[in-house]
Design an enzyme around this catalytic site. Structure first.
Site, PDB file in Angstrom:
ATOM      1  N   TYR A 142       0.836  -0.985  -0.067  1.00  0.00           N
ATOM      2  CA  TYR A 142      -0.025  -0.165   0.099  1.00  0.00           C
ATOM      3  C   TYR A 142       0.842   1.562   0.111  1.00  0.00           C
ATOM      4  CZ  TYR A 142      -3.550   3.618   1.189  1.00  0.00           C
ATOM      5  OH  TYR A 142      -4.604   4.952   1.622  1.00  0.00           O
ATOM      6  N   ASP A 237       9.393   3.141   0.344  1.00  0.00           N
ATOM      7  CA  ASP A 237       8.432   3.589   0.593  1.00  0.00           C
ATOM      8  C   ASP A 237       8.622   3.003   2.532  1.00  0.00           C
ATOM      9  OD1 ASP A 237       5.986   4.583   2.120  1.00  0.00           O
ATOM     10  OD2 ASP A 237       4.497   3.499   1.087  1.00  0.00           O
ATOM     11  N   LYS A 265       4.182   8.937   8.425  1.00  0.00           N
ATOM     12  CA  LYS A 265       3.594   8.606   9.993  1.00  0.00           C
ATOM     13  C   LYS A 265       4.470   8.961  11.359  1.00  0.00           C
ATOM     14  CE  LYS A 265       0.482   4.868   8.259  1.00  0.00           C
ATOM     15  NZ  LYS A 265       0.813   3.948   7.215  1.00  0.00           N
TER      16      LYS A 265
HETATM   17  C1  LIG Z   1       0.019   4.789   6.111  1.00  0.00           C
HETATM   18  C2  LIG Z   1       0.911   4.219   4.446  1.00  0.00           C
HETATM   19  C3  LIG Z   1       0.769   5.523   3.493  1.00  0.00           C
HETATM   20  C4  LIG Z   1      -0.423   6.233   3.202  1.00  0.00           C
HETATM   21  O1  LIG Z   1       0.185   7.322   4.615  1.00  0.00           O
HETATM   22  P1  LIG Z   1      -0.961   8.675   4.943  1.00  0.00           P
HETATM   23  O2  LIG Z   1      -0.707   9.818   5.727  1.00  0.00           O
HETATM   24  O3  LIG Z   1      -2.149   7.580   5.406  1.00  0.00           O
HETATM   25  O4  LIG Z   1      -0.900   9.171   2.957  1.00  0.00           O
HETATM   26  C5  LIG Z   1       1.684   5.144   2.307  1.00  0.00           C
HETATM   27  N1  LIG Z   1       2.561   3.994   2.429  1.00  0.00           N
HETATM   28  C6  LIG Z   1       2.990   3.248   3.358  1.00  0.00           C
HETATM   29  C7  LIG Z   1       3.996   1.753   3.337  1.00  0.00           C
HETATM   30  C8  LIG Z   1       2.110   3.502   4.619  1.00  0.00           C
HETATM   31  O5  LIG Z   1       1.896   2.201   5.597  1.00  0.00           O
END
Ligand SMILES: *Cc1c(COP(=O)(O)O)cnc(C)c1O
Length: 426
Positions: A142, A237, A265
């Site tokens: 994701y 990511d 995060k």
């Molecule tokens: C949570 C997440 C996102 C998206 O971040 P948001 O702050 O929810 O937009 C992108 N990549 C990874 C791996 C994530 O866990």
């Protein structure tokens, strides 16, 4: 009916599904979500005043536990000076310097407001810098909800992706190709089929949005080599793994360098923050230096920067946090496996550092296909049983369990005792 159920009845009238992010909705576990009033350390409290040991941790940001005084005080102090100026501030420079200092292989940082925005912008930069359109992502990873990354990974990868959301044009996602996590040959096939056209390969170095699945030995190294050979950029990511696996994130943890790295995060300390980072040469392709446009009214917001700077500074000054949370992750995984052995529950536990996930399948989970084999009905029962016993887990199988520095021996033991009871009842 509890107060959460009452509030949820009102919520569904004015918020789609009663929530502002679908993952909170408890749909996968067939309940009304708990409405939370406050949180402290390892605990959250719901509208009925019931206390839970929390392993959602706001989906990762609360690595030090909830309501950490150092972060709270930094925010309180920042708020007194005004909420937003739309102009540069000292803290933006300081947090960027700190990140460049701690994270391998990055020289510059651009702050944004979410992980989604960070990844969307990093992909745009990769396309702008390479002059190529196609990207490779992995099924089950994701990367936020921007159009080009919301792809139905089940489609024939070589033919290009199909949108996994209404409202995403086929025309946009035809450039998004999908490979299999932990399968280098699936990446090579795409690179061969679209030779010279791949702008980037984007990966969660630990897949933490399909439960938790770590990279097989050589997988990340292999991606690095394939990128070097093909001229594609490697994007890690690290919205979850950044400042969680190690101060230097997955690049430091696995010893593999990425060209662009995205964060979110943890770097916001609980405030809405994201960032994308890379070499000076790449990052200076971004406006106002270069032709890749990206902007943000609230980017680098002074209050958000205060929270992030306080959390990252604390982590830098207390690197023992990383050995501590990894040990707790191991203790939980070992304890869960013992409970599984005692009760004969058909469950396997994946764990890397402070990230873990039980899968309700008797066989090892090393791929997305394996992960999808988990019995989500059993997960729902497990979730409900744990919630009843005062342990709040992610309300869906394909999420991680986050351990924080605030989770103490008593909480870990209570969690394991609850899990053994619940496994027995499955
Ligand atoms: C949570 C997440 C996102 C998206 O971040 P948001 O702050 O929810 O937009 C992108 N990549 C990874 C791996 C994530 O866990």
């Amino acid at each position: 009916m509890g107060r959460s159920e009452e509030l949820f009845e009102q919520a569904i009238k004015v918020l789609p599904g009663g929530v502002n992010s679908p993952v909170r909705a408890y749909r996968a576990v067939g309940m009304a979500p708990r409405f939370i009033t406050r949180a402290d350390g390892p605990f959250i409290w719901d509208e009925d005043g019931k206390q839970y040991i929390d392993y959602v941790c706001s989906w990762g940001p609360m690595i030090l536990g909830h309501n950490h005084p150092v972060i709270r005080e930094a925010v309180e102090k920042a708020v007194k000076d005004g909420l937003s100026f739309g102009a540069p501030t000292r803290r933006e420079v300081e947090i960027a310097q700190l990140m460049v200092d701690l994270v391998p292989n990055i020289e510059m940082v651009r702050m944004v407001n979410s992980g989604t925005e960070a990844v969307m912008s990093a992909v745009r930069l990769a396309r702008g810098a390479t002059g190529r359109d196609k990207i490779i992502k992995f099924e089950g990873c994701y990367h936020g909800h921007s159009d080009c990354l919301l792809v139905n990974a089940g489609s024939s990868a070589l033919a290009g992706g199909h949108p996994s959301s209404a409202g995403v044009p086929e025309d946009i996602v035809k450039h998004t190709l999908t490979a299999q996590f932990n399968d280098l040959s699936s990446v090579e096939a795409l690179l061969d089929a679209w030779s010279g056209q791949i702008a980037c390969i984007i990966v969660e170095p630990v897949a933490a949005n399909m439960g938790v699945v770590g990279p097989a030995p050589g997988f990340l190294e292999g991606l690095r080599k394939l990128c070097d050979k093909s001229g594609a950029l490697l994007i890690f990511d690290e919205v979850i793994t950044g400042f969680r696996l190690a101060l230097g994130g997955a690049q430091a943890y696995f010893g593999v360098k990425a060209d662009l790295v995205t964060f979110g995060k943890i770097i916001g300390g609980g405030m809405p923050v994201g960032a994308y980072c890379g070499s000076r040469a790449l990052m200076e392709q971004v406006a106002p230096c270069g032709p890749v446009y990206q902007a943000g009214t609230l980017s680098g917001n002074p209050v958000a920067m205060a929270a992030g700077l306080a959390q990252l500074t604390y982590l830098k000054e207390h690197p023992e946090v990383y050995t501590d949370i990894a040990a707790k992750g191991e203790q939980l995984a070992a304890g869960l496996r013992q409970a599984i052995a005692k009760t004969g529950a058909p469950v396997v536990v994946n764990q890397i550092g402070s990230l873990l996930a039980p899968f309700f399948t008797p066989t090892a989970v090393t791929t997305f296909v394996d992960a999808k084999g988990s019995d989500v009905g059993k997960y729902a029962k497990y979730f409900q049983g744990m919630l009843e016993r005062g342990v709040a887990l992610a309300p869906a199988q394909f999420e991680a369990m986050f351990v924080s520095a605030a989770h103490g021996e008593a909480e870990l033991q209570a969690t394991l005792d609850a899990a053994e009871e619940v496994f027995r009842s499955l």
